[in-house]
Design a protein around this motif. Structure first.
Motif, mmCIF file in Angstrom:
data_model
loop_
_atom_site.group_PDB
_atom_site.id
_atom_site.type_symbol
_atom_site.label_atom_id
_atom_site.label_comp_id
_atom_site.label_asym_id
_atom_site.label_seq_id
_atom_site.Cartn_x
_atom_site.Cartn_y
_atom_site.Cartn_z
ATOM 1 N N VAL A 113 16.557 -0.569 2.442
ATOM 2 C CA VAL A 113 15.738 -0.997 1.306
ATOM 3 C C VAL A 113 14.542 -0.066 1.199
ATOM 4 N N PRO A 114 13.910 0.015 0.024
ATOM 5 C CA PRO A 114 12.740 0.904 -0.118
ATOM 6 C C PRO A 114 11.560 0.415 0.689
ATOM 7 N N ASN A 115 10.690 1.351 1.029
ATOM 8 C CA ASN A 115 9.452 0.964 1.700
ATOM 9 C C ASN A 115 8.448 0.478 0.664
ATOM 10 N N TYR A 116 7.207 0.294 1.081
ATOM 11 C CA TYR A 116 6.227 -0.352 0.204
ATOM 12 C C TYR A 116 5.889 0.464 -1.035
ATOM 13 N N ASP A 117 6.085 1.812 -1.014
ATOM 14 C CA ASP A 117 5.776 2.614 -2.209
ATOM 15 C C ASP A 117 7.016 3.312 -2.766
ATOM 16 N N ASN A 118 8.201 2.862 -2.361
ATOM 17 C CA ASN A 118 9.478 3.385 -2.857
ATOM 18 C C ASN A 118 9.672 4.876 -2.574
ATOM 19 N N SER A 119 8.945 5.404 -1.610
ATOM 20 C CA SER A 119 9.117 6.814 -1.284
ATOM 21 C C SER A 119 10.120 7.029 -0.155
ATOM 22 N N THR A 156 13.105 4.861 2.681
ATOM 23 C CA THR A 156 13.923 3.666 2.884
ATOM 24 C C THR A 156 13.830 3.240 4.353
ATOM 25 N N GLN A 157 14.113 1.969 4.573
ATOM 26 C CA GLN A 157 14.083 1.393 5.910
ATOM 27 C C GLN A 157 15.212 0.378 6.018
ATOM 28 N N GLU A 196 17.130 -2.986 6.360
ATOM 29 C CA GLU A 196 16.806 -4.385 6.094
ATOM 30 C C GLU A 196 16.905 -5.218 7.361
#
Length: 862
Positions: A155-161, A163-164, A166
Motif C-alpha cells: 500500500v502507499p505510504n503517507y505521501d504516496n511516494s 509503498t509498504q 500491508e
C-alpha cells in the motif's frame, strides 16, 4: 509588503465566505476519524502478523536498508530516521520507543531486534537512539521472508511516494508468541506472550484438523510463557481468556527459602512477575516496613549480576517463619501480580476480541494465503523462464539461420519480425534471443538448457500439485512451521500451577516462630543447633555408634528462650535459641552437620574457646568450674538480668577454665584429671558456692609442669553396671605436634577410683609406657563413651579395663573429643517451666555435659 489599514475596504476580488456548521456533528465526525486512526494505524496489532503499524514499518525498513542478523549493527537513530522519513508520519520518540520494545528480552518472549547498548531495564529507561545500535534478530527474517514473491499486498505510504507491505508474511504466529499491549480510543489490548514451540504445535494441529476445538488446542498451549519466567497461579482465568478473549491470571515470583547466613534465613527471588522490576519490589518492601505494615524483614539486598542473573535476597528476622513472611509479601508487594488478558486485534481492518482458536485460525488462514500466493508466484516465474528456454532451444537448432537473419536485417524491429515469421517464436522469446550474447549459443549451452528445461518442468509440476491440493498445501505449511520451531524454539520458562495450595498452607502458618520446648546442642567441632522436639536424642541401644560429632553439651530450653555459653576465659554469654538452626525431627540421633559454627553466635577473643552451654535458670544447684591450674569454684545463680555477658570467675594471669558443669544436685562428685595422669574426685559439698567475682579455691594439687586436662562432675545416682560411669584417658608424647599422633586409650570404670580430699593430688589413672609422657585427652562420665576425631568422625574405643593405672591400647586414628551417650530424656510433657533443666519430679532430664579437652581446637576463634 504594504500593510492594509483595518478601515481599508477589501479588494474587489476578495470574497468572504462564512459556512454555518453544527458543532456537535463536526465534533462527532472529527472524533470518529481520530478514533479510527488510533485504532487502525497506531494502537492495535494485526491478528495476522501480530505487529502494530510502527513495528511493521521498523522491521520492513531494516530489511530494506540491507540489515541482516549476520551483518554489523547500525545506529538506532539511523533506523529511526529512515522509518520516520519514508513510512511513519509521527515523531522519532514514538518510533524509538517501539524499536526498544522489540529489543527487550524481558518484554518480548522472542525479541525481533538485536540491540547493542543500553536498551533499558524494568526499572530504567534506555539510552538515547544516538548511543545504541540495532539490527534484526535471526527470528525476524521469518517474518519478512517472501516479501519479494508477491505474498502480501503493498500500500502507499503517507505521501504516496513509496509503498509498504500491508502485512508481513509471518512464518510463525508472532501475536501469540510475543503478545501485545496498547491503548486505543474506547478499547485496549493486552495479550500475554507464549512459548514458540507450543504455539507452533497448536497451529500445526489446527492445519491438519481444521475443526479442532479449544480443549484440543490447549493440550498444546496450556498457558502463557512469560519472558521473565515466574509462576502462574490458577488456570481458570486462562481458560476463560482462551475461550472468549478475556480473562486474568496471577503471576508469582520464583522464590526459594535459603540460609543466607548461619543464623539467618532469607527469601531468595530468582524470577519476578512479568514487567515487574527489582527496584519496584525493593521500594515497596521498604515502604511497607517503614509503615509497620510488614513485619519479619531485616534487610533487602539486590545481588543480581550478568553471571547469575536476578538474585534478590530478602533477609528474615530471627524468630519469624519465612513461609508466613512470604505469604505477606505475596499479598502486599509486586511479588504477586495480576495480568488481565484482553485479546483485541485487527481482523480485516476491524477490531475484534478473539479467543485462542480464533487467533490461530486467523493466522493459519493468513499463512495459507501467503504460501498459496508464493507458490503461484514461483510457478509463474518458472513458466516464464521455461518459455524463454524453449525459444533458445529453437534458435540453437538452426543457429546459423538465426545469425544470417539478424545480420541481414536493417534494424532490431525488422530482425524481430523476421525471426518470429521464420521460427514461430513469440515476441518475448525473440527479444530475449536478440539481447543474448552470442557466446551463449553454443553446443554446451544447449545441454545446459535442456537440463534446465527438465528441472523447470518438474518444478512447475510440483508447484501445480501444491496449488491444486489443499492437503499438500497445508502439509507444506506445517513442515515450514516445524522447522521454525526446531531452529528458534526454547524451553518453557513459566511454571503453571493449577491452584494455590502452598499459599493456603503458608497463610495458616503463624508469622512468628512458636515457643515450644527444645534442646540446644553443642558439638565437639563447635557446631550449635536446636532440636524441633523434646523426644529422646538417641536410641536405647548403648552400643550403637554415631558417625558424627560428639555432643559436649545438651541443654533443655524453649525456642524463644535463651541459653548461656561459657568460655575458657570465664565469660558467660547469653545466646538466643531462636537464632540457632533447627535440626529436622527424627527418631534417631540427629546429625549435627545441620548446625552452625558457634562463632556465629558468640564473639571469642584469640585463644578463647567455647566450653559448654548451660541454662540461665536460677533454680538449679549452680555451676562448677575447674581451671588449668587446679582451681575449683561453685558459682551461685545470681545471674544479672540486664546484661548479655558477665564473668563467673576471676582468673589469675596465665590461667583458664578447662571444664564447666551444671550440677543437678549436691549429690555429685567433682573430678579433675591432670596432664600427668592424676585423677582426683571429691564431693561437691566440699566446695561452698561463691559469688561471680570470687576466684574459687584449691581443687587439685599439681606439680609445677602439670596442668588440668579435664574437669567435670559425676552424678552418683548413676549406678555401676552396663549404664555406669567410665573414665577414658588417651596417652601420648608431649613432643609430637597436636593431632599428629593417635595415642593409646584406656577405658576404666569410675568406681575403681577412690574419693580423696579436696586440694590433694588424687590417684594415678594411666600408666605411661615408652614414648608416652602426657595425657592427650581425658574424660569421665556415664557409659557408653563416644570418641570423635578432628572432623567429628567417630573413633572406636577399646573395651573397659578394670586396672585403674594400667596402660592403654593403640588407637586407629587421633581423638580430639570424648563424650557420653546422647541424653535419653524422660520427658513426660508435665514440666511447668520449659526452660528449666529439671523435671517435675526433681530428677535431671539431661546428662552431665562434658567439657572440651585442652587438645581440641573446636570452637576456637582463630
Amino acid at each position: 509588503m504594504a500593510s492594509r489599514s483595518r478601515n481599508t475596504p477589501p479588494p474587489e476580488d476578495f470574497t468572504e465566505r462564512i459556512v454555518d456548521i453544527d458543532v456537535e456533528q463536526e465534533m462527532q465526525g472529527a472524533f470518529l476519524e481520530y478514533a479510527y486512526s488510533v485504532i487502525y494505524s497506531r494502537a492495535l496489532p494485526d491478528a495476522r502478523d501480530g505487529l502494530k503499524p510502527v513495528q511493521r514499518r521498523i522491521v520492513y525498513t531494516m530489511q530494506d536498508m540491507g540489515l541482516r542478523p549476520e551483518r554489523p549493527h547500525v545506529k538506532s537513530s539511523r533506523v529511526v530516521g529512515d522509518v520516520m522519513g519514508k513510512l511513519h508520519p509521527h515523531g522519532d520518540t514514538a518510533i524509538y520507543d517501539a524499536l526498544v520494545r522489540l529489543a527487550q528480552g524481558f518484554t518480548m518472549r522472542a525479541p525481533l531486534v538485536d540491540g547493542h547498548g543500553n536498551f533499558g531495564s524494568l526499572d530504567d529507561g534506555p539510552a538515547a537512539a544516538r548511543y545504541t545500535e540495532a539490527r534484526p534478530a535471526p527470528l525476524t527474517t521469518e517474518l519478512t521472508n517472501g516479501l519479494d514473491e508477491d505474498t502480501v499486498d503493498f500500500v502507499p505510504n503517507y505521501d504516496n511516494s513509496l509503498t509498504q507491505p500491508e502485512v508481513l508474511p509471518a512464518a510463525f504466529p508472532n501475536l501469540l508468541v510475543n503478545g501485545a499491549s496498547g491503548i486505543a480510543v474506547g478499547m485496549a489490548t493486552n495479550m500475554a506472550p507464549h512459548n514458540l514451540i507450543e504455539v507452533i504445535s497448536a497451529a500445526r494441529h489446527l492445519l491438519t484438523h481444521p475443526n479442532a476445538d479449544l480443549e484440543e488446542l490447549m493440550r498444546f498451549i496450556p498457558g502463557p510463557d512469560l519472558p521473565t519466567g515466574g509462576r502462574i497461579i490458577g488456570l481458570d482465568g486462562i481458560r476463560d481468556a482462551y475461550a472468549n478473549g478475556r480473562g486474568s491470571f496471577k503471576t508469582r515470583a520464583t522464590i526459594a527459602i535459603e540460609n543466607v547466613t548461619a543464623r539467618k534465613q532469607g527469601i531468595v527471588v530468582t524470577e519476578l512477575p512479568y514487567l515487574v522490576g527489582p527496584e519496584k519490589v525493593i521500594g515497596k518492601i521498604k515502604e511497607l516496613v517503614q509503615a509497620k505494615k510488614l513485619q519479619g524483614i531485616s534487610d533487602v539486598v539486590d545481588l543480581s549480576d550478568r553471571t547469575q542473573g536476578l538474585r534478590l535476597v530478602i533477609e528474615v528476622k530471627t524468630g519469624f517463619n519465612p513461609e508466613a513472611v512470604l505469604e505477606h509479601l505475596y499479598r502486599l508487594t509486586p511479588l504477586e501480580e495480576s495480568f488481565g488478558i484482553n485479546n483485541v486485534a485487527l481482523v480485516d481492518g476491524q477490531p475484534r476480541t478473539l479467543g485462542l482458536r480464533e487467533l490461530l485460525t486467523v493466522y493459519v488462514n493468513h499463512r495459507i494465503d501467503v504460501v498459496r500466493r508464493r507458490t503461484s508466484f514461483r510457478r509463474g516465474k518458472r513458466q516464464d523462464r521455461l518459455h524463454l528456454v524453449d525459444g533458445l532451444l529453437i534458435a540453437i537448432v538452426d543457429i546459423d539461420e538465426v545469425i544470417r537473419i539478424i545480420r541481414s536485417s536493417d534494424d532490431t524491429a525488422m530482425a524481430r519480425d523476421r525471426l518470429i515469421a521464420a521460427f514461430e517464436l513469440t515476441q518475448t522469446q525473440t527479444d530475449y534471443i536478440l539481447e543474448m550474447p552470442l557466446r551463449r549459443l553454443t553446443k554446451f549451452s544447449k545441454i545446459e538448457l535442456e537440463k534446465e528445461k527438465s528441472e523447470l518442468e518438474h518444478d512447475i509440476e510440483e508447484l501445480s500439485k501444491i496449488l491444486a491440493d489443499d492437503k499438500i498445501l497445508r502439509r507444506l505449511i506445517s513442515g515450514e512451521l516445524a522447522q521454525v520451531a526446531k531452529t528458534y524454539g526454547t524451553p518453557r520458562r513459566t511454571v503453571l500451577l493449577e491452584g494455590s495450595g502452598t499459599a493456603v498452607a503458608a497463610a495458616a502458618t503463624p508469622l512468628e516462630v512458636a515457643d515450644a520446648p527444645c534442646w540446644v546442642l553443642l558439638s565437639s567441632t563447635g557446631l550449635l543447633a536446636r532440636t524441633t522436639n523434646v523426644e529422646p536424642l538417641v536410641p536405647a541401644d548403648p552400643d550403637q555408634r554415631h558417625a558424627h560429632d560428639v555432643v559436649l553439651s545438651a541443654v533443655r530450653t524453649s525456642v524463644r528462650g535463651e541459653v548461656a555459653a561459657i568460655t575458657s576465659a570465664g565469660r558467660m554469654i547469653r545466646v538466643p535459641v531462636v537464632d540457632m538452626p533447627a535440626l529436622p525431627p527424627t527418631s534417631n540421633a540427629p546429625t549435627l552437620s545441620g548446625g552452625a559454627p558457634a562463632t556465629e553466635f558468640v564473639t571469642l577473643a584469640k585463644g578463647e574457646r567455647l566450653l559448654a552451654l548451660t541454662s540461665t535458670s536460677t533454680e538449679t544447684a549452680g555451676l562448677a568450674l575447674g581451671t588449668a591450674r587446679g582451681v575449683v569454684k561453685r558459682v551461685t545463680t545470681d545471674y544479672p538480668g540486664n546484661k548479655d555477658e558477665w564473668e563467673v570467675i576471676s582468673l589469675r594471669d596465665g590461667d583458664e577454665v578447662v571444664g564447666v558443669v551444671e550440677l543437678p544436685t549436691d549429690e555429685a562428685d567433682l573430678v579433675f584429671i591432670s596432664s600427668e595422669a592424676q585423677l582426683l574426685r571429691f564431693s561437691a559439698k566440699l566446695v561452698r558456692p561463691q559469688g561471680r567475682a570470687a576466684g574459687g579455691m584449691a581443687g587439685i594439687n599439681l606439680p609445677a609442669a602439670a596442668k588440668v586436662l579435664w574437669f567435670g562432675a559425676i552424678d552418683l545416682s548413676v549406678k555401676d553396671g552396663e549404664w555406669g560411669n567410665l573414665v577414658v584417658t588417651v596417652a601420648g608424647s608431649s613432643s609430637a605436634l597436636p593431632g599428629t599422633q593417635t595415642g593409646a586409650a584406656k577405658v576404666t570404670p569410675f568406681a575403681e577410683y577412690p574419693a580423696k580430699g579436696r586440694a590433694t593430688a588424687g590417684v594415678r589413672c594411666h600408666r605411661f609406657v615408652k614414648g608416652e609422657d602426657t595425657l592427650l585427652v581425658a574424660w569421665a562420665g556415664p557409659a557408653p563413651a563416644h570418641a570423635a576425631g578432628p572432623t567429628g568422625a567417630a573413633v572406636e574405643l577399646p573395651a573397659p579395663d578394670q586396672r585403674r593405672d594400667g596402660s592403654g591400647l593403640a588407637l586407629k586414628s587421633a581423638v580430639t573429643a570424648i563424650g557420653g551417650p546422647r541424653p535419653v530424656f524422660a520427658f513426660t510433657g508435665e514440666t511447668d517451666d520449659p526452660a528449666s533443666g529439671e523435671s517435675q519430679s526433681g530428677e535431671s532430664t539431661a546428662a552431665e555435659p562434658s567439657s572440651g579437652d585442652s587438645s581440641s581446637e573446636a570452637a576456637t576463634d582463630e
